[in-house]
Write an enzyme that holds these catalytic residues in place. Structure first.
Site: not given
Ligand code: CP
Length: 306
Positions: A51, A80, A101
């Site tokens: 998402r 690396k 992320r």
């Molecule tokens: N809600 C959410 O963070 O979903 P994903 O891990 O798929 O990005």
């Protein structure tokens, strides 16, 4: 230049403006289809996502911009030994804004401190997931017409669930929000949030173990998945994973106007039979997430309609 590391990086008034913008985008997407022409977002995902990454990418494409990035650490030069700080310095020469992320808490913050472009925390370990929180706030406001005077149940993995941690931190700034924390003992909300956030700010809450006991009083039920990837051993995960299953029988105990939210992905914690209940709002929540990310990108890039 502003970044988004936590929902608290923006005041309640600023979040209201962002949500107002998201409503305008939702109502008239054509009007915003070129506001980011020539701009690029870099999605730097060192952890799996469906998402969040695709929502950011779709948001930028909807605004007329384009997308670069990677979807796993293994396909980047992190393998690396390149640091997140060096990576954002490099990516900042290619892109106008980045969403990161990372499995390590604080990694997006480290990147933001040296970044030449705005950085958005797209989830860092068990710490924060601020754009999921924007999504959740916008969903609550859209469905209930307000973000105040609500009893909000948070159910499942409250220990490792970064979406829960971010959402609590954001919601305490709104008037008369009361929490019901529904979890097994082993997955209780960490004390640094219970004591430092809830107790310190005199927020009303109670902790319960049984979902059946809590559900009749809720205005919003926020279900969460037990986070397999954060457990230290498989045995504990297996013991916990099916502790809560929201099914039709439990929904029958809930108010007619209670909504069920879930950041997704769902595993077993919501039975598929609940999906057709009009109170099941978790797939609508995904759409709200796209509009609010469009509004966030416009805000951080300081672009507007001519
Ligand atoms: N809600 C959410 O963070 O979903 P994903 O891990 O798929 O990005």
């Amino acid at each position: 230049m502003r970044h988004m590391m936590s929902p608290l990086d923006f005041s309640v008034d600023e979040l209201e403006s962002m949500m107002d913008l998201a409503v305008q985008i939702e109502n008239d997407p054509e009007k915003y289809a070129h506001v980011c022409d020539g701009k690029k977002i870099a999605t730097l995902f060192y952890e799996p996502s469906t998402r969040t990454r695709l929502s950011f990418e779709t948001a930028m494409l909807n605004l007329g911009g384009s997308v670069i990035g990677f979807s796993s650490a293994s396909s980047s030069s992190a393998t690396k030994g390149e640091s997140v700080a060096d990576t954002i310095r490099v990516v900042g020469t290619f892109a106008d804004i980045a969403a990161i992320r990372h499995p390590k808490e604080g990694a997006p913050l480290v990147a933001s401190q040296v970044s030449p472009i705005p950085v958005i925390n797209a989830g860092d370990g068990g710490h924060q997931h601020p754009t999921q929180t924007l999504t959740d706030l916008f969903t609550i406001r859209s469905l209930r017409g307000k973000i105040h005077d609500l009893t909000i149940g948070l159910c499942g993995d409250l220990k490792f669930g970064r979406t829960v941690h971010s959402l609590i931190t954001a919601l305490i700034r709104y008037p008369n929000i009361r929490f019901v924390l529904i979890s097994p003992e082993e997955l209780r909300l960490p004390s640094y949030i219970r004591e430092d956030v809830l107790d310190r700010n005199h927020i009303a809450y109670k902790e319960v173990t049984r979902l059946e006991d809590a559900i009749p009083e809720l205005d919003i039920l926020y279900m969460t998945r037990v986070q397999k990837e954060r457990f230290f051993n498989e045995e504990d995960y297996v013991r916990m994973k099916d502790f809560y299953i929201l099914d039709k029988e439990k929904m029958d105990l809930a108010k007619e106007d209670m909504y069920v939210l879930h950041p997704l992905p769902r595993v077993n914690e919501i039975a598929v039979e609940v999906d057709s209940d009009p109170r099941a709002a978790y797939f609508r929540q995904v759409r709200y997430g796209m509009y609010i990310r469009e509004a966030l990108i416009m805000t951080l890039l300081e672009v507007s309609v001519c």
